[in-house]
Structure formats: C-alpha cells, structure tokens
Design a protein around this motif. Structure first.
Motif, PDB file in Angstrom:
ATOM      1  N   ALA A  24       0.811  -1.220   0.000  1.00 47.14           N
ATOM      2  CA  ALA A  24       0.000   0.000   0.000  1.00 47.14           C
ATOM      3  C   ALA A  24       0.845   1.270   0.000  1.00 47.14           C
ATOM      4  O   ALA A  24       0.356   2.340  -0.354  1.00 47.14           O
ATOM      5  CB  ALA A  24      -0.930  -0.008   1.214  1.00 47.14           C
ATOM      6  N   TYR A  25       2.119   1.162   0.370  1.00 49.29           N
ATOM      7  CA  TYR A  25       3.000   2.327   0.412  1.00 49.29           C
ATOM      8  C   TYR A  25       3.733   2.555  -0.906  1.00 49.29           C
ATOM      9  O   TYR A  25       4.549   3.456  -1.020  1.00 49.29           O
ATOM     10  CB  TYR A  25       4.012   2.190   1.549  1.00 49.29           C
ATOM     11  CG  TYR A  25       3.340   2.046   2.894  1.00 49.29           C
ATOM     12  CD1 TYR A  25       2.514   3.044   3.401  1.00 49.29           C
ATOM     13  CD2 TYR A  25       3.516   0.894   3.647  1.00 49.29           C
ATOM     14  CE1 TYR A  25       1.886   2.903   4.622  1.00 49.29           C
ATOM     15  CE2 TYR A  25       2.889   0.740   4.866  1.00 49.29           C
ATOM     16  CZ  TYR A  25       2.078   1.741   5.350  1.00 49.29           C
ATOM     17  OH  TYR A  25       1.459   1.600   6.558  1.00 49.29           O
ATOM     18  N   GLY A  26       3.478   1.698  -1.906  1.00 54.71           N
ATOM     19  CA  GLY A  26       4.041   1.893  -3.227  1.00 54.71           C
ATOM     20  C   GLY A  26       5.434   1.332  -3.433  1.00 54.71           C
ATOM     21  O   GLY A  26       6.098   1.674  -4.411  1.00 54.71           O
ATOM     22  N   HIS A  70      18.306  -0.432   2.683  1.00 58.33           N
ATOM     23  CA  HIS A  70      18.974   0.842   2.414  1.00 58.33           C
ATOM     24  C   HIS A  70      18.150   1.749   1.509  1.00 58.33           C
ATOM     25  O   HIS A  70      18.231   2.972   1.621  1.00 58.33           O
ATOM     26  CB  HIS A  70      20.332   0.598   1.753  1.00 58.33           C
ATOM     27  CG  HIS A  70      21.233  -0.291   2.549  1.00 58.33           C
ATOM     28  ND1 HIS A  70      21.761   0.072   3.769  1.00 58.33           N
ATOM     29  CD2 HIS A  70      21.686  -1.543   2.303  1.00 58.33           C
ATOM     30  CE1 HIS A  70      22.519  -0.916   4.234  1.00 58.33           C
ATOM     31  NE2 HIS A  70      22.477  -1.902   3.367  1.00 58.33           N
ATOM     32  N   ARG A  71      17.385   1.154   0.605  1.00 62.72           N
ATOM     33  CA  ARG A  71      16.645   1.919  -0.393  1.00 62.72           C
ATOM     34  C   ARG A  71      15.457   1.073  -0.842  1.00 62.72           C
ATOM     35  O   ARG A  71      15.546  -0.139  -0.954  1.00 62.72           O
ATOM     36  CB  ARG A  71      17.589   2.208  -1.571  1.00 62.72           C
ATOM     37  CG  ARG A  71      17.033   3.005  -2.700  1.00 62.72           C
ATOM     38  CD  ARG A  71      18.066   3.251  -3.825  1.00 62.72           C
ATOM     39  NE  ARG A  71      18.363   2.038  -4.592  1.00 62.72           N
ATOM     40  CZ  ARG A  71      19.457   1.277  -4.438  1.00 62.72           C
ATOM     41  NH1 ARG A  71      20.365   1.590  -3.562  1.00 62.72           N
ATOM     42  NH2 ARG A  71      19.632   0.197  -5.169  1.00 62.72           N
ATOM     43  N   SER A  72      14.357   1.734  -1.124  1.00 62.45           N
ATOM     44  CA  SER A  72      13.161   1.015  -1.580  1.00 62.45           C
ATOM     45  C   SER A  72      13.338   0.465  -2.986  1.00 62.45           C
ATOM     46  O   SER A  72      14.042   1.033  -3.813  1.00 62.45           O
ATOM     47  CB  SER A  72      11.945   1.953  -1.582  1.00 62.45           C
ATOM     48  OG  SER A  72      11.585   2.292  -0.276  1.00 62.45           O
ATOM     49  N   ILE A  73      12.655  -0.634  -3.230  1.00 64.18           N
ATOM     50  CA  ILE A  73      12.534  -1.231  -4.549  1.00 64.18           C
ATOM     51  C   ILE A  73      11.038  -1.253  -4.861  1.00 64.18           C
ATOM     52  O   ILE A  73      10.222  -1.470  -3.969  1.00 64.18           O
ATOM     53  CB  ILE A  73      13.098  -2.665  -4.571  1.00 64.18           C
ATOM     54  CG1 ILE A  73      14.592  -2.670  -4.241  1.00 64.18           C
ATOM     55  CG2 ILE A  73      12.832  -3.341  -5.915  1.00 64.18           C
ATOM     56  CD1 ILE A  73      15.201  -4.062  -4.082  1.00 64.18           C
ATOM     57  N   ALA A  74      10.688  -1.012  -6.134  1.00 61.19           N
ATOM     58  CA  ALA A  74       9.279  -1.027  -6.513  1.00 61.19           C
ATOM     59  C   ALA A  74       9.109  -1.643  -7.892  1.00 61.19           C
ATOM     60  O   ALA A  74      10.008  -1.561  -8.728  1.00 61.19           O
ATOM     61  CB  ALA A  74       8.706   0.391  -6.501  1.00 61.19           C
ATOM     62  N   PHE A  75       7.951  -2.284  -8.107  1.00 60.08           N
ATOM     63  CA  PHE A  75       7.597  -2.773  -9.424  1.00 60.08           C
ATOM     64  C   PHE A  75       7.606  -1.581 -10.369  1.00 60.08           C
ATOM     65  O   PHE A  75       7.124  -0.519  -9.999  1.00 60.08           O
ATOM     66  CB  PHE A  75       6.205  -3.418  -9.386  1.00 60.08           C
ATOM     67  CG  PHE A  75       5.710  -3.852 -10.734  1.00 60.08           C
ATOM     68  CD1 PHE A  75       6.101  -5.068 -11.262  1.00 60.08           C
ATOM     69  CD2 PHE A  75       4.872  -3.040 -11.476  1.00 60.08           C
ATOM     70  CE1 PHE A  75       5.661  -5.476 -12.517  1.00 60.08           C
ATOM     71  CE2 PHE A  75       4.429  -3.438 -12.720  1.00 60.08           C
ATOM     72  CZ  PHE A  75       4.824  -4.655 -13.242  1.00 60.08           C
ATOM     73  N   PRO A  76       8.191  -1.676 -11.558  1.00 56.17           N
ATOM     74  CA  PRO A  76       8.618  -2.824 -12.322  1.00 56.17           C
ATOM     75  C   PRO A  76      10.129  -3.027 -12.381  1.00 56.17           C
ATOM     76  O   PRO A  76      10.663  -3.475 -13.392  1.00 56.17           O
ATOM     77  CB  PRO A  76       8.053  -2.517 -13.704  1.00 56.17           C
ATOM     78  CG  PRO A  76       8.235  -1.031 -13.829  1.00 56.17           C
ATOM     79  CD  PRO A  76       8.005  -0.509 -12.425  1.00 56.17           C
ATOM     80  N   GLU A  77      10.848  -2.745 -11.322  1.00 57.69           N
ATOM     81  CA  GLU A  77      12.306  -2.935 -11.328  1.00 57.69           C
ATOM     82  C   GLU A  77      12.686  -4.408 -11.331  1.00 57.69           C
ATOM     83  O   GLU A  77      11.970  -5.237 -10.779  1.00 57.69           O
ATOM     84  CB  GLU A  77      12.935  -2.285 -10.089  1.00 57.69           C
ATOM     85  CG  GLU A  77      12.880  -0.777 -10.089  1.00 57.69           C
ATOM     86  CD  GLU A  77      13.518  -0.199  -8.842  1.00 57.69           C
ATOM     87  OE1 GLU A  77      14.656   0.304  -8.947  1.00 57.69           O
ATOM     88  OE2 GLU A  77      12.876  -0.270  -7.776  1.00 57.69           O
ATOM     89  N   ASP A  78      13.831  -4.708 -11.949  1.00 58.23           N
ATOM     90  CA  ASP A  78      14.444  -6.024 -11.819  1.00 58.23           C
ATOM     91  C   ASP A  78      15.446  -5.962 -10.682  1.00 58.23           C
ATOM     92  O   ASP A  78      16.138  -4.951 -10.509  1.00 58.23           O
ATOM     93  CB  ASP A  78      15.171  -6.435 -13.102  1.00 58.23           C
ATOM     94  CG  ASP A  78      14.224  -6.905 -14.181  1.00 58.23           C
ATOM     95  OD1 ASP A  78      13.101  -7.334 -13.853  1.00 58.23           O
ATOM     96  OD2 ASP A  78      14.606  -6.849 -15.360  1.00 58.23           O
ATOM     97  N   VAL A  79      15.535  -7.024  -9.938  1.00 57.39           N
ATOM     98  CA  VAL A  79      16.482  -7.134  -8.828  1.00 57.39           C
ATOM     99  C   VAL A  79      17.592  -8.082  -9.256  1.00 57.39           C
ATOM    100  O   VAL A  79      17.330  -9.134  -9.836  1.00 57.39           O
ATOM    101  CB  VAL A  79      15.766  -7.683  -7.572  1.00 57.39           C
ATOM    102  CG1 VAL A  79      16.751  -7.971  -6.456  1.00 57.39           C
ATOM    103  CG2 VAL A  79      14.698  -6.709  -7.114  1.00 57.39           C
TER     104      VAL A  79
END
Length: 148
Positions: A24-26, A70-79
């Motif tokens: 919900a926080y994106g 350390h830092r947010s990840i969000a869709f649509p990033e690849d990890v």
C-alpha cells in the motif's frame, strides 16, 4: 553484513519484481525480500546439482535470518541478487545476499540467513558432503567482503 559493492558477491541471479510485490505504500513489501534471498540461494544450489528438493538426502533448514534495508525497490524494477558465503561450518552455511537494482552500485538491501543442513529423514544435522563443499568453495567471501 557490510559487503556493499557488487564485486563482493560471487554469483548473481536476476529476479523480476511483480505487480503484487508492491504494498500500500508503493514499494516492495519487506517480506518479499526474504523470498528473494531464498530464491537466489536455493536456485543456485539446484543449478549446481546439489539440492534435490524432492528426494535429496540433504536439505537446508533456516535457523537465523536478517535484513538491512537501504533503499526502496518497486515494481517494475528487476532485482539482481548477489550471493556469497560468509562462513561454511561442518553442517551449516551463512549465506549473504545483496539486492541490487539498475543504476546503483550499492545494494538496496543486504540480508543473510544461516542454513543448517540436515538429513531429510531424521532432521538431524549432517556434515556437508564433499561434493557440496567443492561446488560451493568459489562462493566464499573474501575476508574484506564479509561483515556480519
């Protein structure tokens, strides 16, 4: 757990984020990071012919885990999950995983977990077989890499 740079990790696996990973926080919910750690390590073991998840005599049980974000990840990033071994004992391995995203030299998160390898039937600790030790040797962190 203070390895930081990509070159501190010995093997990498790309894992795409999914729409359902965002909360919900994106951003990707914290519980998803732990599934990425599990995926990166267990896929590596399967690909190297070490882990037979259905019938192998030796399986790993997680006895301790942790993550530093350390830092947010969000869709649509690849990890890109970097994997290394911080410590290999008689029947245990401390795995460390750095989660990287495009354009960043430092990890978005660094995690670890400790597998105790056990006999599938008895669930009692079992020494890592010699073929496992040989196959995993190249994943060991250099002394300056491992922090935790």
């Amino acid at each position: 757990m203070s390895g930081g740079a990509r070159d501190g990790y010995r093997a990498f696996r790309t894992i795409p984020t999914r729409w359902a990973d965002n909360d919900a926080y994106g951003h990707v919910n914290n519980v998803v990071y732990y599934s990425w750690f599990d995926t990166a390590v267990n896929a590596l073991l399967v690909e190297r012919g070490l882990l037979d998840i259905r019938a192998g005599a030796t399986i790993g049980l997680v006895v301790e885990t942790g993550c530093r974000y350390h830092r947010s990840i969000a869709f649509p990033e690849d990890v890109e999950a970097g994997v290394r071994i911080a410590r290999m004992g008689t029947s245990s391995v401390r795995w460390e995983v750095g989660l990287f995203t495009a354009g960043h030299a430092a990890p978005a998160a660094e995690g670890f977990f400790i597998h105790v390898y056990v006999d599938r039937a008895s669930r009692r600790p079992a020494p890592l077989p010699p073929d496992w030790r040989a196959a995993l040797a190249g994943l060991a962190a250099l002394p300056s890499d491992a922090g935790g």
